[in-house]
Design an enzyme around this catalytic site. Structure first.
Site, PDB file in Angstrom:
ATOM      1  N   GLU A  35      -5.293  -5.155  10.538  1.00  6.43           N
ATOM      2  CA  GLU A  35      -4.285  -4.324  10.781  1.00  6.43           C
ATOM      3  C   GLU A  35      -4.616  -3.336  12.111  1.00  6.43           C
ATOM      4  O   GLU A  35      -5.353  -2.257  11.927  1.00  6.43           O
ATOM      5  CB  GLU A  35      -4.168  -3.130   9.572  1.00  6.43           C
ATOM      6  CG  GLU A  35      -3.797  -3.798   8.186  1.00  6.43           C
ATOM      7  CD  GLU A  35      -3.304  -2.775   7.064  1.00  6.43           C
ATOM      8  OE1 GLU A  35      -2.254  -3.016   6.581  1.00  6.43           O
ATOM      9  OE2 GLU A  35      -3.969  -1.785   6.999  1.00  6.43           O
ATOM     10  N   SER A  57       3.654  -2.399  10.436  1.00  4.32           N
ATOM     11  CA  SER A  57       5.075  -2.437  10.615  1.00  4.32           C
ATOM     12  C   SER A  57       5.818  -3.869  10.112  1.00  4.32           C
ATOM     13  O   SER A  57       6.575  -4.091  10.842  1.00  4.32           O
ATOM     14  CB  SER A  57       5.391  -2.263  12.135  1.00  4.32           C
ATOM     15  OG  SER A  57       5.117  -0.896  12.236  1.00  4.32           O
ATOM     16  N   GLU A  93      -6.807   4.413   7.998  1.00  6.05           N
ATOM     17  CA  GLU A  93      -6.627   5.834   7.692  1.00  6.05           C
ATOM     18  C   GLU A  93      -7.666   6.398   7.069  1.00  6.05           C
ATOM     19  O   GLU A  93      -8.108   7.620   7.249  1.00  6.05           O
ATOM     20  CB  GLU A  93      -5.149   6.081   6.901  1.00  6.05           C
ATOM     21  CG  GLU A  93      -4.142   5.824   7.899  1.00  6.05           C
ATOM     22  CD  GLU A  93      -2.845   5.112   6.899  1.00  6.05           C
ATOM     23  OE1 GLU A  93      -2.874   5.234   5.689  1.00  6.05           O
ATOM     24  OE2 GLU A  93      -2.019   4.608   7.729  1.00  6.05           O
ATOM     25  N   GLY A 115       2.651   2.017  10.633  1.00  8.44           N
ATOM     26  CA  GLY A 115       3.526   3.113  10.805  1.00  8.44           C
ATOM     27  C   GLY A 115       4.284   3.435  11.834  1.00  8.44           C
ATOM     28  O   GLY A 115       4.797   4.670  12.034  1.00  8.44           O
ATOM     29  N   HIS A 143      -9.654   0.794   4.961  1.00  6.77           N
ATOM     30  CA  HIS A 143      -8.360   1.064   5.692  1.00  6.77           C
ATOM     31  C   HIS A 143      -8.547   2.077   7.188  1.00  6.77           C
ATOM     32  O   HIS A 143      -9.270   3.143   6.929  1.00  6.77           O
ATOM     33  CB  HIS A 143      -7.427   1.645   4.881  1.00  6.77           C
ATOM     34  CG  HIS A 143      -6.011   1.644   5.317  1.00  6.77           C
ATOM     35  ND1 HIS A 143      -5.404   2.487   5.957  1.00  6.77           N
ATOM     36  CD2 HIS A 143      -5.063   0.686   5.124  1.00  6.77           C
ATOM     37  CE1 HIS A 143      -4.153   2.297   6.506  1.00  6.77           C
ATOM     38  NE2 HIS A 143      -3.959   1.085   5.749  1.00  6.77           N
ATOM     39  N   ASN A 151       0.698  -1.467  -0.128  1.00  2.00           N
ATOM     40  CA  ASN A 151       0.152  -0.010  -0.073  1.00  2.00           C
ATOM     41  C   ASN A 151       0.986   1.438  -0.065  1.00  2.00           C
ATOM     42  O   ASN A 151       1.510   1.497   1.198  1.00  2.00           O
ATOM     43  CB  ASN A 151      -0.858  -0.001   1.093  1.00  2.00           C
ATOM     44  CG  ASN A 151      -1.891   1.031   1.240  1.00  2.00           C
ATOM     45  OD1 ASN A 151      -1.858   2.061   0.398  1.00  2.00           O
ATOM     46  ND2 ASN A 151      -2.390   1.244   2.754  1.00  2.00           N
ATOM     47  N   PHE A 152       0.995   1.822  -1.231  1.00  2.00           N
ATOM     48  CA  PHE A 152       1.744   3.014  -1.349  1.00  2.00           C
ATOM     49  C   PHE A 152       1.444   4.242  -0.503  1.00  2.00           C
ATOM     50  O   PHE A 152       2.086   5.371  -0.068  1.00  2.00           O
ATOM     51  CB  PHE A 152       2.058   3.516  -2.719  1.00  2.00           C
ATOM     52  CG  PHE A 152       3.040   2.733  -3.343  1.00  2.00           C
ATOM     53  CD1 PHE A 152       3.355   1.601  -3.099  1.00  2.00           C
ATOM     54  CD2 PHE A 152       3.505   2.954  -4.674  1.00  2.00           C
ATOM     55  CE1 PHE A 152       4.288   0.764  -3.757  1.00  2.00           C
ATOM     56  CE2 PHE A 152       4.290   2.226  -5.574  1.00  2.00           C
ATOM     57  CZ  PHE A 152       4.723   1.061  -5.049  1.00  2.00           C
ATOM     58  N   LYS A 153       0.076   4.277  -0.101  1.00  3.20           N
ATOM     59  CA  LYS A 153      -0.651   5.257   0.441  1.00  3.20           C
ATOM     60  C   LYS A 153      -0.354   6.746  -0.168  1.00  3.20           C
ATOM     61  O   LYS A 153      -0.527   6.333  -1.345  1.00  3.20           O
ATOM     62  CB  LYS A 153      -0.101   5.473   2.078  1.00  3.20           C
ATOM     63  CG  LYS A 153      -0.252   4.189   2.853  1.00  3.20           C
ATOM     64  CD  LYS A 153       0.170   4.406   4.477  1.00  3.20           C
ATOM     65  CE  LYS A 153      -0.172   2.788   4.900  1.00  3.20           C
ATOM     66  NZ  LYS A 153      -0.177   2.798   6.193  1.00  3.20           N
TER      67      LYS A 153
HETATM   68  P1  13P Z   1       2.933   0.361   7.807  1.00  2.00           P
HETATM   69  O1  13P Z   1       3.723  -1.135   7.434  1.00  2.00           O
HETATM   70  O2  13P Z   1       3.836   1.535   7.319  1.00  2.00           O
HETATM   71  O3  13P Z   1       2.854  -0.031   9.196  1.00  2.00           O
HETATM   72  O4  13P Z   1       1.607   0.332   7.298  1.00  2.00           O
HETATM   73  C1  13P Z   1       0.532  -0.855   7.258  1.00  2.00           C
HETATM   74  C2  13P Z   1      -0.727  -0.328   6.397  1.00  2.00           C
HETATM   75  O5  13P Z   1      -1.379   0.634   6.829  1.00  2.00           O
HETATM   76  C3  13P Z   1      -0.743  -1.146   5.216  1.00  2.00           C
HETATM   77  O6  13P Z   1      -2.218  -0.786   4.764  1.00  2.00           O
END
Ligand code: 13P
Length: 238
Positions: A163, A199, A96, A169, A94, A10-12
């Site tokens: 998650e 992570s 976020e 993150g 997600h 996931n590049f976000k």
């Molecule tokens: P991280 O790997 O940066 O913790 O993010 C996980 C995530 O939100 C994947 O969708």
């Protein structure tokens, strides 16, 4: 050999159109040349969507989409924009988007149903914040059940991702014991593949993928550098 595990990046809000294209081309060559047959999904930003010339099994998905073919939904994209690039994979729920963009469970389930009716592969994310984890296993279970409200947990093209918000993150990965326990709770609610996210990185992906009930990983930060992604795929392959 763990090659049946699903690996998703996931590049976000990272990578540009150009750097995404370079990344996908390099990953594609790596996978094709090394015979990596692990299912790999990349979720780049919208601006990077394109008709990529992919030789390996890489699939491109979107991090979000609006449940519409087209229309007046400023800042969103719908089916018409996805169809242009043959995209049939979408990430929904997600944390976020739940917490920062304030998407409600009602809207998330509406989105899920809309894309399900069009046969999309849906990566559906659930996970508890720290205060819920600290309240104990029953509270976590109730929270996760609420995040599945209105979701067809038997949908054949559903891939679930657990998650925990406190692990995203933060560098704070859930322990294998906690992943195993929580995955067992989720597996009792759905028999679809279940990924862990939070992570995940080269140093822990082997251990995480060995956890019983873990069918793959949804990776943010550690997937953004191609070298780190390649390292993780080498571990998955070996
Ligand atoms: P991280 O790997 O940066 O913790 O993010 C996980 C995530 O939100 C994947 O969708």
């Amino acid at each position: 050999m763990m090659s049946s595990k699903i690996i998703a990046a996931n590049f976000k809000t990272n990578h540009t159109r150009r750097s995404s294209a370079e990344y996908i081309a390099r990953l594609d060559s790596f996978m094709a040349e090394n015979g990596v047959d692990t299912p790999v999904y990349i979720f780049p930003p919208f601006t990077a969507l394109d008709s990529f010339d992919i030789k390996s099994g890489i699939k491109i998905g979107v991090q979000n989409a609006y449940p519409t073919v087209k229309g007046s939904f400023t800042g969103e994209i719908g089916l018409e924009q996805l169809d242009e690039f043959g995209i049939d994979t979408v990430l929904i729920g997600h944390s976020e988007r739940r917490h920062i963009l304030k998407e409600s469970q009602e809207f998330i389930s509406e989105k899920f149903t809309w894309f399900k009716e069009r046969g999309f592969c849906i990566f559906y994310c659930i996970g508890e914040p720290l205060e819920v984890r600290e309240a104990g296993d029953d509270a976590v279970r109730r929270y996760l059940v609420e995040q599945l409200d209105g979701i067809d947990t038997r949908y054949e093209n559903l891939i679930l991702a657990y998650e925990p918000v406190w692990a995203i993150g933060t560098g704070k990965t859930a322990t294998p014991e906690l992943i195993e326990k929580t995955h067992a709770t989720i597996k009792a609610l759905s028999d679809r593949p279940l990924l862990y996210g939070g992570s995940v990185k080269p140093a822990n992906i082997g251990e995480i993928l060995s956890v019983p009930g873990c069918d793959g990983a949804l990776i943010g930060t550690a997937s953004w550098e191609i070298s780190s992604m390649v390292s993780m795929l080498e571990i998955v392959k070996s």
